[in-house]
Design a protein around this motif. Structure first.
Motif, PDB file in Angstrom:
ATOM      1  N   ILE A 100       5.963 -10.614   1.338  1.00  0.00           N
ATOM      2  CA  ILE A 100       4.808 -10.287   0.498  1.00  0.00           C
ATOM      3  C   ILE A 100       4.991 -10.904  -0.897  1.00  0.00           C
ATOM      4  O   ILE A 100       4.078 -11.515  -1.438  1.00  0.00           O
ATOM      5  CB  ILE A 100       4.587  -8.765   0.431  1.00  0.00           C
ATOM      6  CG1 ILE A 100       4.117  -8.252   1.801  1.00  0.00           C
ATOM      7  CG2 ILE A 100       3.590  -8.395  -0.668  1.00  0.00           C
ATOM      8  CD1 ILE A 100       4.121  -6.735   1.943  1.00  0.00           C
ATOM      9  N   THR A 149       0.787 -12.701   3.836  1.00  0.00           N
ATOM     10  CA  THR A 149       0.022 -11.515   4.195  1.00  0.00           C
ATOM     11  C   THR A 149       0.529 -11.015   5.536  1.00  0.00           C
ATOM     12  O   THR A 149       0.542 -11.774   6.518  1.00  0.00           O
ATOM     13  CB  THR A 149      -1.479 -11.851   4.310  1.00  0.00           C
ATOM     14  OG1 THR A 149      -1.924 -12.346   3.052  1.00  0.00           O
ATOM     15  CG2 THR A 149      -2.289 -10.630   4.710  1.00  0.00           C
ATOM     16  N   THR A 174       0.124  -9.408   8.880  1.00  0.00           N
ATOM     17  CA  THR A 174      -1.043  -9.185   9.725  1.00  0.00           C
ATOM     18  C   THR A 174      -0.770  -8.246  10.893  1.00  0.00           C
ATOM     19  O   THR A 174      -1.705  -7.662  11.423  1.00  0.00           O
ATOM     20  CB  THR A 174      -1.563 -10.532  10.280  1.00  0.00           C
ATOM     21  OG1 THR A 174      -0.511 -11.174  11.004  1.00  0.00           O
ATOM     22  CG2 THR A 174      -2.047 -11.424   9.145  1.00  0.00           C
TER      23      THR A 174
END
Length: 137
Positions: A15, A20, A22
């Motif tokens: 991060i 990101t 998912t």
């Protein structure tokens, strides 16, 4: 307990690096075979950045035998990579290992030969600072 911390450390490091998350964990289904790449606290999760997709298998290497941990990690890595090739060929699988293990055991001639032979992608992380130290693509 330490395995949970390592999973979170790698997740936070990704991060921080702009990824990101998912899927946590990443579940793969092939017909009636379900690979839930979530082995207790050692989980695989998926991430995306700039259109790139990866899956990360986090390993702690906290057992007394590095070679046993490596055998286990390699077997899982190869199975997961095959499953990803069958379902999400554009997602690259990485094996996340602590930087101290990467700097020692992963530099041994045998381990280096296995990395080349099996085309392992490695992410070396620092669990205390939650940072990715090195990507070996």
């Amino acid at each position: 307990m330490a395995k949970d911390l390592f999973h979170q450390a790698v997740k936070q490091a990704l991060i921080k690096d702009g990824w990101t998350i998912t899927s946590d964990p990443l579940t793969i289904r092939i017909d009636r075979v379900k690979l839930e790449i979530d082995l207790g606290a050692e989980k695989v999760f998926a991430a995306e950045k700039d259109g790139q997709k990866i899956a990360v298998e986090v390993k702690s290497f906290i057992n007394p035998s590095n070679i046993s941990d490596f055998h286990n990690a390699l077997g899982q890595f190869l199975s997961y990579r095959l499953a990803l090739q069958m379902t999400e060929a554009n997602r690259i699988l990485y094996l996340a290992v602590p930087i101290d293990i990467f700097s020692t055991f992963f530099q041994e001639r045998f381990t280096q030969a296995a990395i080349v032979q099996y085309d392992l992608k490695i992410l070396a992380y620092e669990p205390n600072t939650e940072e990715i130290i090195q990507w070996k693509r």
